[in-house]
Design a protein around this motif. Structure first.
Motif, PDB file in Angstrom:
ATOM      1  N   PHE A 253       0.949  -1.084   0.179  1.00 20.13           N
ATOM      2  CA  PHE A 253      -0.116  -0.081  -0.035  1.00 20.13           C
ATOM      3  C   PHE A 253       0.786   1.397  -0.071  1.00 20.13           C
ATOM      4  CE2 PHE A 253      -2.222   3.525   2.410  1.00 20.13           C
ATOM      5  CZ  PHE A 253      -3.394   3.515   1.556  1.00 20.13           C
ATOM      6  N   LEU A 254       1.888   1.488   0.792  1.00 11.51           N
ATOM      7  CA  LEU A 254       2.796   2.400   0.884  1.00 11.51           C
ATOM      8  C   LEU A 254       3.274   2.680  -0.286  1.00 11.51           C
ATOM      9  CD1 LEU A 254       4.440   2.097   4.426  1.00 11.51           C
ATOM     10  CD2 LEU A 254       2.728   3.771   3.845  1.00 11.51           C
ATOM     11  N   GLN A 255       3.915   1.565  -1.241  1.00  7.54           N
ATOM     12  CA  GLN A 255       4.515   1.874  -2.417  1.00  7.54           C
ATOM     13  C   GLN A 255       3.363   2.291  -3.583  1.00  7.54           C
ATOM     14  OE1 GLN A 255       5.811  -2.183  -2.850  1.00  7.54           O
ATOM     15  NE2 GLN A 255       7.742  -1.775  -1.972  1.00  7.54           N
ATOM     16  N   VAL A 256       2.085   1.768  -3.669  1.00  7.46           N
ATOM     17  CA  VAL A 256       1.286   2.503  -4.608  1.00  7.46           C
ATOM     18  C   VAL A 256       0.840   3.675  -4.230  1.00  7.46           C
ATOM     19  CG1 VAL A 256       0.506   0.038  -5.301  1.00  7.46           C
ATOM     20  CG2 VAL A 256      -0.575   1.193  -3.511  1.00  7.46           C
ATOM     21  N   ALA A 257       0.664   4.020  -2.996  1.00  4.24           N
ATOM     22  CA  ALA A 257       0.247   5.506  -2.470  1.00  4.24           C
ATOM     23  C   ALA A 257       1.379   6.407  -2.818  1.00  4.24           C
ATOM     24  CB  ALA A 257       0.103   5.357  -1.032  1.00  4.24           C
ATOM     25  N   ALA A 258       2.506   6.025  -2.883  1.00 10.41           N
ATOM     26  CA  ALA A 258       3.822   6.586  -3.088  1.00 10.41           C
ATOM     27  C   ALA A 258       3.995   6.950  -4.773  1.00 10.41           C
ATOM     28  CB  ALA A 258       5.240   6.480  -2.404  1.00 10.41           C
ATOM     29  N   GLY A 259       3.341   6.291  -5.484  1.00  7.57           N
ATOM     30  CA  GLY A 259       3.497   5.927  -7.058  1.00  7.57           C
ATOM     31  C   GLY A 259       4.577   5.234  -7.467  1.00  7.57           C
ATOM     32  N   LYS A 260       5.080   4.485  -6.624  1.00  7.26           N
ATOM     33  CA  LYS A 260       6.359   3.585  -7.065  1.00  7.26           C
ATOM     34  C   LYS A 260       6.048   2.199  -7.504  1.00  7.26           C
ATOM     35  CE  LYS A 260       8.939   5.553  -3.286  1.00  7.26           C
ATOM     36  NZ  LYS A 260       9.849   5.701  -1.991  1.00  7.26           N
ATOM     37  N   SER A 261       5.360   2.389  -8.658  1.00  2.00           N
ATOM     38  CA  SER A 261       4.963   1.052  -9.292  1.00  2.00           C
ATOM     39  C   SER A 261       5.936  -0.071  -9.588  1.00  2.00           C
ATOM     40  CB  SER A 261       4.159   1.413 -10.927  1.00  2.00           C
ATOM     41  OG  SER A 261       5.047   2.067 -11.715  1.00  2.00           O
ATOM     42  N   ALA A 262       7.113   0.253  -9.820  1.00  2.00           N
ATOM     43  CA  ALA A 262       8.175  -0.820 -10.092  1.00  2.00           C
ATOM     44  C   ALA A 262       8.364  -1.440  -8.915  1.00  2.00           C
ATOM     45  CB  ALA A 262       9.459  -0.128 -10.334  1.00  2.00           C
ATOM     46  N   GLN A 263       8.458  -0.801  -7.615  1.00  2.92           N
ATOM     47  CA  GLN A 263       8.662  -1.574  -6.545  1.00  2.92           C
ATOM     48  C   GLN A 263       7.455  -2.320  -5.827  1.00  2.92           C
ATOM     49  OE1 GLN A 263       9.959   1.320  -3.249  1.00  2.92           O
ATOM     50  NE2 GLN A 263      11.664   2.280  -4.775  1.00  2.92           N
ATOM     51  N   ALA A 264       6.354  -1.752  -6.378  1.00  2.00           N
ATOM     52  CA  ALA A 264       5.011  -2.455  -5.934  1.00  2.00           C
ATOM     53  C   ALA A 264       4.943  -3.450  -6.492  1.00  2.00           C
ATOM     54  CB  ALA A 264       3.756  -1.286  -6.194  1.00  2.00           C
ATOM     55  N   LEU A 265       5.332  -3.646  -7.868  1.00  2.00           N
ATOM     56  CA  LEU A 265       5.076  -5.001  -8.741  1.00  2.00           C
ATOM     57  C   LEU A 265       6.095  -6.018  -8.328  1.00  2.00           C
ATOM     58  CD1 LEU A 265       5.165  -3.317 -12.324  1.00  2.00           C
ATOM     59  CD2 LEU A 265       3.375  -4.734 -11.236  1.00  2.00           C
ATOM     60  N   THR A 266       7.263  -5.563  -7.618  1.00  2.00           N
ATOM     61  CA  THR A 266       8.181  -6.598  -7.041  1.00  2.00           C
ATOM     62  C   THR A 266       7.599  -7.123  -6.039  1.00  2.00           C
ATOM     63  OG1 THR A 266      10.161  -5.088  -7.722  1.00  2.00           O
ATOM     64  CG2 THR A 266      10.478  -6.624  -5.863  1.00  2.00           C
ATOM     65  N   VAL A 355      -0.347  -1.108 -11.356  1.00  2.00           N
ATOM     66  CA  VAL A 355       0.079   0.058 -11.859  1.00  2.00           C
ATOM     67  C   VAL A 355      -0.990   1.091 -11.900  1.00  2.00           C
ATOM     68  CG1 VAL A 355       0.641   1.010 -14.427  1.00  2.00           C
ATOM     69  CG2 VAL A 355       1.279  -1.244 -13.692  1.00  2.00           C
ATOM     70  N   ARG A 356      -2.460   0.817 -12.014  1.00  2.00           N
ATOM     71  CA  ARG A 356      -3.423   1.845 -11.852  1.00  2.00           C
ATOM     72  C   ARG A 356      -3.390   2.328 -10.578  1.00  2.00           C
ATOM     73  NH1 ARG A 356      -8.988  -0.809 -14.110  1.00  2.00           N
ATOM     74  NH2 ARG A 356      -9.610   0.992 -13.313  1.00  2.00           N
ATOM     75  N   LEU A 357      -3.111   1.539  -9.433  1.00  2.00           N
ATOM     76  CA  LEU A 357      -3.276   2.130  -8.010  1.00  2.00           C
ATOM     77  C   LEU A 357      -1.965   3.184  -7.742  1.00  2.00           C
ATOM     78  CD1 LEU A 357      -4.111  -1.027  -6.005  1.00  2.00           C
ATOM     79  CD2 LEU A 357      -5.371   1.013  -6.370  1.00  2.00           C
ATOM     80  N   SER A 358      -0.999   2.849  -8.540  1.00  2.00           N
ATOM     81  CA  SER A 358       0.166   3.654  -8.434  1.00  2.00           C
ATOM     82  C   SER A 358       0.081   5.098  -9.387  1.00  2.00           C
ATOM     83  CB  SER A 358       1.379   2.950  -8.923  1.00  2.00           C
ATOM     84  OG  SER A 358       1.837   1.734  -8.423  1.00  2.00           O
ATOM     85  N   GLN A 359      -0.784   4.973 -10.121  1.00  2.00           N
ATOM     86  CA  GLN A 359      -1.146   6.387 -10.811  1.00  2.00           C
ATOM     87  C   GLN A 359      -2.243   7.216 -10.243  1.00  2.00           C
ATOM     88  OE1 GLN A 359      -2.254   4.806 -14.606  1.00  2.00           O
ATOM     89  NE2 GLN A 359       0.046   4.429 -15.215  1.00  2.00           N
TER      90      GLN A 359
END
Length: 567
Positions: A253-266, A355-359
């Protein structure tokens, strides 16, 4: 003796053992205490909420000669026989496998005889919605004229499938879903009685995964005990339920909320590598965001201990996204969850979801200031354009030869996104009659009662204006409500409701009320109604229309609703 599942061993034997149904239990106990016992009851509610257990307890209580405050003693011969399923006067029937007319007729014939061992003969019919139409009709006669000392208890998970004629002759009790708190307390009590070790966080995971069913919670607890050798640990509960750890959810959640889609995908890859179920992950994430939203709005609304996180965790989470962003995330999760229902590649949808959540990062204050400046500029331009339009209107009296340039008409924004499906409307009108519309209006109220509260409120602002044996045209006066009705699942739900009350499936078409007269006129024109009337015989002909088009118009709208004009 062979091993018995927990939900069988710990099945409630007294009203006080029934979890989460205080209103139902209190009403039944008072009925027994005051001797105001009805001849028929309907227990409706989700699976595993205690419907059949409450029915057996009620059967014991009404027949127990030693009951105290409406509770059976569970020690006398009658109580023990009912508990063991050995009393001939308490009959349990599974309607899923005994749903024919002959089975119900057999019940009706045997119900006439007095009980042999108990005071009351009790019939418990489980999953009663599975009965056929003929079986319901056979049961209806018995409910209309019930024999003395006979009680019927009907249990179902789908009360909307039961005919209204049956429901009107029984006392209905709605069993609600078991709250996670109640499920947690019951599991903790059972484990304490069995003197087994457990982690309370694991019990919360099981309580949330059960989704309101006490039987489901005990079944999952049984699996965890078998998996971990009579211990209940958090990691085992997460593995058995397919849930994701709270810390992993927090990280994601912290990763997508910060827009860090690459880290969130990991992180998403880590989740999938652990064999987690995609649907369960989305459900857990929706519940996680819901907890963040509640804590953000009012911390006292949330039981922090039940979430598996700490107050410090929530203090960190509420700072990374505002309420509007959280709402948008939940909408996105719901959309992806619906799309994933029939796919064999959930990992693709989960990656798209990430990706959508990160945006969906909320705009910063700087962006908000820029947006305000743009809005102010646009407002000034609108005022300028309005003045120019007024000047053009004043000059509209100038002769056309003096106009050197054509006036460009300003574009208008449509008031509604609703698109009228004329083909669907015409299909209904081709076979519509005034009689069908009258019959439909008689069934309209019953059909609306089968819809949920939101859909029922929406459709009550409309009215049917034409009907055929297989369709109905519904008109809305309010354009916004029309757009909401056409854009959701209301048409499908209303069609199913009409099928339940009439026995015939109907397609539903929506139209604006102000356009209905024009739609009706265009339909008659397209079918050659006015052309054939223009070529018809003089006025001294009989008033009854001989032309089939005229006859169809009269059947559709009535003789008072049709006026023939020569063009």
């Amino acid at each position: 003796m062979s091993y018995q599942a927990l939900y069988r061993v710990w099945r409630p034997q007294r009203f006080s053992d029934v979890v989460g149904q205080e209103l139902v239990v209190t009403t039944l106990k008072n009925a027994i205490i005051t001797n105001q016992i009805s001849h028929a009851y309907l227990f409706a509610g989700p699976r595993g909420t205690g419907k059949t257990s409450a029915a057996k307890i009620f059967a014991k209580a009404v027949n127990c000669h030693h009951q105290v405050n409406g509770e059976p003693c569970n020690e006398c011969e009658t109580c023990q026989a009912i508990t063991n399923g050995q009393l001939n006067d308490v009959i349990e029937i599974d309607a899923a496998s005994n749903n024919g007319v002959e089975e119900i007729r057999d019940i009706r014939d045997k119900a006439k005889y007095a009980p042999t061992q108990a005071d009351y003969k009790v019939y418990i019919i489980d999953e009663v919605h599975m009965l056929s139409t003929g079986a319901f009709n056979a049961l209806l006669k018995t409910l209309e004229e019930p024999p003395a000392n006979v009680i019927f208890i009907l249990a179902t998970t789908e009360p909307h499938k039961i005919p209204l004629t049956i429901i009107s002759r029984v006392q209905r009790f709605d069993f609600r879903r078991i709250s996670p708190q109640d499920a947690f307390n019951r599991m903790k009590f059972i484990l304490d009685q069995k003197q087994l070790q457990y982690d309370e966080k694991a019990l919360w995971v099981i309580a949330n995964a059960a989704e309101g069913g006490m039987r489901d919670a005990l079944s999952i607890l049984d699996q965890v005990l078998s998996f971990s050798d009579n211990q209940v640990e958090l990691k085992d509960a997460l593995l058995v339920t397919g849930s994701v750890t709270k810390q992993l959810l927090k990280k994601y959640f912290l990763q997508v909320a910060a827009g860090k889609s690459a880290q969130a995908l990991t992180t998403m890859g880590e989740i999938l590598d652990q064999g987690k179920d995609g649907q369960r992950f989305i459900e857990d994430l929706i519940s996680f965001i819901r907890d963040v939203l509640l804590y953000q709005e009012s911390p006292e609304l949330l039981h922090v201990e039940a979430t598996g996180l700490t107050t410090e965790d929530f203090d960190e989470l509420i700072k990374v996204a505002d309420a509007q962003t959280l709402y948008s995330m939940i909408d996105t999760l719901n959309d992806i969850q619906e799309e994933m229902r029939f796919t064999t590649h959930p990992d693709v949808y989960l990656e798209v979801l990430t990706v959508r959540l990160s945006q969906q990062k909320a705009p910063t204050q700087a962006n908000a200031k820029v947006d305000n400046q743009v809005v102010n500029q646009l407002q000034q331009e609108v005022v300028t354009l309005q003045k120019q339009i007024q000047d053009l209107l004043k000059r509209s009296t100038v002769p056309a030869m003096r106009r050197q340039q054509p006036v460009v008409q300003p574009k208008t924004t449509p008031q509604s996104h609703f698109r009228l499906n004329l083909e669907q409307v015409y299909q209904v009108l081709d076979h519509a009659t005034k009689g069908d519309l009258t019959n439909l209006r008689d069934l309209w109220g019953d059909a609306l009662s089968l819809l949920d509260s939101a859909q029922s409120s929406l459709i009550r602002m409309a009215k049917p204006v034409a009907a055929s044996p297989s369709g109905v045209v519904v008109a809305y006066e309010n354009a916004f409500l029309l757009e909401q009705a056409a854009g959701g699942s209301l048409a499908e739900s209303l069609g199913k409701a009409l099928e339940q009350v009439s026995g015939t499936h109907r397609t539903v078409a929506f139209v604006p009320s102000e356009r209905w007269p024009k739609i009706r006129q265009d339909f008659l024109t397209s079918r050659g109604y006015y052309d054939k009337k223009a070529a018809a015989a003089p006025a001294e002909k009989p008033k009854t229309p001989a032309d089939p088009i005229v006859a169809q118009a009269h059947r559709l709208f009535g003789t008072d609703g049709v006026r023939v004009e020569d063009n």
